[in-house]
Design a protein around this motif. Structure first.
Motif, PDB file in Angstrom:
ATOM      1  N   TYR A  43      -3.041  -1.531 -47.872  1.00 38.61           N
ATOM      2  CA  TYR A  43      -3.126  -1.066 -46.485  1.00 38.61           C
ATOM      3  C   TYR A  43      -1.883  -1.415 -45.672  1.00 38.61           C
ATOM      4  O   TYR A  43      -1.441  -0.614 -44.842  1.00 38.61           O
ATOM      5  CB  TYR A  43      -4.374  -1.632 -45.800  1.00 38.61           C
ATOM      6  CG  TYR A  43      -4.567  -1.035 -44.426  1.00 38.61           C
ATOM      7  CD1 TYR A  43      -4.801   0.333 -44.279  1.00 38.61           C
ATOM      8  CD2 TYR A  43      -4.493  -1.818 -43.278  1.00 38.61           C
ATOM      9  CE1 TYR A  43      -4.965   0.902 -43.025  1.00 38.61           C
ATOM     10  CE2 TYR A  43      -4.653  -1.261 -42.022  1.00 38.61           C
ATOM     11  CZ  TYR A  43      -4.895   0.106 -41.903  1.00 38.61           C
ATOM     12  OH  TYR A  43      -5.043   0.669 -40.650  1.00 38.61           O
ATOM     13  N   LEU A  55       0.206   1.414 -43.780  1.00 36.24           N
ATOM     14  CA  LEU A  55       0.324   1.438 -42.324  1.00 36.24           C
ATOM     15  C   LEU A  55       1.781   1.575 -41.878  1.00 36.24           C
ATOM     16  O   LEU A  55       2.082   2.288 -40.918  1.00 36.24           O
ATOM     17  CB  LEU A  55      -0.300   0.175 -41.731  1.00 36.24           C
ATOM     18  CG  LEU A  55      -0.447   0.128 -40.211  1.00 36.24           C
ATOM     19  CD1 LEU A  55      -1.286   1.302 -39.708  1.00 36.24           C
ATOM     20  CD2 LEU A  55      -1.094  -1.182 -39.790  1.00 36.24           C
ATOM     21  N   ARG A  80       2.777   4.887 -39.716  1.00 36.58           N
ATOM     22  CA  ARG A  80       3.345   4.790 -38.375  1.00 36.58           C
ATOM     23  C   ARG A  80       4.665   5.557 -38.285  1.00 36.58           C
ATOM     24  O   ARG A  80       4.937   6.219 -37.279  1.00 36.58           O
ATOM     25  CB  ARG A  80       3.543   3.321 -37.990  1.00 36.58           C
ATOM     26  CG  ARG A  80       2.248   2.549 -37.738  1.00 36.58           C
ATOM     27  CD  ARG A  80       2.528   1.069 -37.488  1.00 36.58           C
ATOM     28  NE  ARG A  80       3.378   0.897 -36.318  1.00 36.58           N
ATOM     29  CZ  ARG A  80       2.935   0.815 -35.070  1.00 36.58           C
ATOM     30  NH1 ARG A  80       1.634   0.884 -34.816  1.00 36.58           N
ATOM     31  NH2 ARG A  80       3.776   0.648 -34.067  1.00 36.58           N
ATOM     32  N   ASP A 133      -5.590   1.302 -35.243  1.00 37.46           N
ATOM     33  CA  ASP A 133      -4.200   1.314 -35.692  1.00 37.46           C
ATOM     34  C   ASP A 133      -3.568   2.684 -35.451  1.00 37.46           C
ATOM     35  O   ASP A 133      -2.371   2.786 -35.126  1.00 37.46           O
ATOM     36  CB  ASP A 133      -4.109   0.955 -37.175  1.00 37.46           C
ATOM     37  CG  ASP A 133      -4.297  -0.537 -37.428  1.00 37.46           C
ATOM     38  OD1 ASP A 133      -4.162  -1.321 -36.465  1.00 37.46           O
ATOM     39  OD2 ASP A 133      -4.579  -0.917 -38.582  1.00 37.46           O
ATOM     40  N   THR A 134      -4.345   3.744 -35.600  1.00 37.79           N
ATOM     41  CA  THR A 134      -3.851   5.092 -35.330  1.00 37.79           C
ATOM     42  C   THR A 134      -3.527   5.258 -33.851  1.00 37.79           C
ATOM     43  O   THR A 134      -2.475   5.793 -33.477  1.00 37.79           O
ATOM     44  CB  THR A 134      -4.892   6.142 -35.764  1.00 37.79           C
ATOM     45  OG1 THR A 134      -5.107   6.045 -37.180  1.00 37.79           O
ATOM     46  CG2 THR A 134      -4.440   7.548 -35.412  1.00 37.79           C
ATOM     47  N   ALA A 154      -0.387   3.473 -33.058  1.00 37.03           N
ATOM     48  CA  ALA A 154       0.798   4.153 -33.579  1.00 37.03           C
ATOM     49  C   ALA A 154       1.224   5.288 -32.658  1.00 37.03           C
ATOM     50  O   ALA A 154       2.429   5.484 -32.406  1.00 37.03           O
ATOM     51  CB  ALA A 154       0.521   4.681 -34.986  1.00 37.03           C
TER      52      ALA A 154
END
Length: 337
Positions: free
Chosen positions: A206, A210, A214, A252-253, A256
């Motif tokens: 992960y 990530l 990003r 996290d999305t 980003a």
């Protein structure tokens, strides 16, 4: 939408699918534009079938078993397993969802960039709705299968590019490409494995996923014109090992996109067909209190001014007296009518 050479709604049985000047939300917007969207509804399912009747086959180019169905090896009831597999729609993108995103957040003639193209459906629906679609897909086999379906879109054929989005996004920006809508559905980290290619994000731990994820979001955002929307379909994922806690893909999305200069504007909850969850959930809930996941998110971001972005995306809706009626009602309540 007007009837012209790029309007596939004028034929192929889709002529009755255009929005109408109406005070009924479904007639005016195709689906009520609420924060919860229900893919399980009869109207939605019927609309998906109409789209697929054009010949859309988004499974082409995929290896056999590339869905969550293969995660049910613990089940011993063959009858229930076969039924669940037949009803699963986890990996097949809904054409009606594409239609909603294009109607609500873009206009005919707009350019759509999809950094994780996958199957053909987002491109075919874009072309049928007179949007100029560019999809980037790592797997050449998938791109070739998609191109074989490009003609379904009519006069505005979608374009697919075979390559790694981490490299292609900066190239597009350097070439001066500008999009009016970024619309995609990325790999949900390691939840499904799409290929054995080391560059495939679904193969990565992960943390590595990530970092590249990003970068791709940043690259796609760089192509997006000011005062435009981005729409992103994503779901949460549980960690491998440990107690199976959520990894945080959704927050996290959002982070980003914010770091790329876009603000979260709408967070639609997308209720998905139950499919295999009906047979998976009792075992996992009894063992660990993990609830069956039957929703994803349609996250909508805005770059720049939301009102200007809305004005730029206003091309698909007919005139309606709805707003005037509401204004009159509100004025009557205030005693100022």
């Amino acid at each position: 939408m007007t009837n012209n050479s790029t309007d596939r709604f004028a034929d192929e049985g889709l002529f009755d699918m255009t929005p109408k000047a109406s005070n009924l939300l479904r007639e005016r917007y195709t689906e009520p534009p609420f924060t919860v969207l229900d893919r399980k509804g009869k109207a939605w399912q019927k609309r998906d079938k109409k789209w697929k009747a054009l010949g859309i086959d988004s499974e082409l180019g995929r290896d056999d078993g590339l869905t969550f169905n293969m995660r049910m090896d613990f089940m011993h009831d063959a009858k229930h397993l076969a039924s669940a597999q037949a009803s699963s729609q986890t990996s097949i993108f809904s054409p009606t969802l594409c239609e909603l995103v294009y109607r609500w957040y873009s206009a005919p003639g707009h350019r759509v960039l999809d950094p994780f193209a996958g199957g053909s459906v987002r491109g075919v629906v874009a072309g049928a709705m007179a949007r100029h679609y560019t999809g980037v897909e790592l797997r050449a086999q998938q791109v070739e299968a998609n191109r074989q379906q490009a003609h379904i879109a009519g006069d505005v054929e979608p374009r697919w590019v075979a390559g790694d989005s981490a490299a292609v996004m900066p190239e597009l920006a350097a070439d001066g490409y500008e999009s009016d809508l970024v619309f995609s559905c990325p790999p949900y980290a390691f939840l499904e494995k799409y290929s054995d290619d080391p560059a495939d994000l679904s193969n990565m731990p992960y943390g590595d996923f990530l970092d590249i994820y990003r970068d791709i979001i940043r690259g796609a955002a760089a192509t997006l014109a000011d005062d435009r929307f981005a729409a992103w379909v994503v779901g949460e994922v549980r960690e491998k090992g440990g107690d199976g806690s959520c990894i945080g893909l959704v927050p996290d999305t959002i982070a980003a996109f914010r770091d790329a200069g876009l603000d979260l504007y709408n967070d639609h909850i997308l209720l998905t067909p139950i499919g295999t969850a009906a047979v998976r959930t009792p075992r996992q809930f009894d063992a660990s209190r993990k609830a069956g996941r039957i929703h994803e998110y349609l996250l909508v971001f805005v770059k720049g001014d939301a009102r200007k972005a809305t004005a730029a995306a206003a091309g698909d809706f007919p005139e309606s007296a709805l707003d005037e009626d509401l204004a009159d009602a509100e004025a009557a309540e205030r005693g100022t009518a």
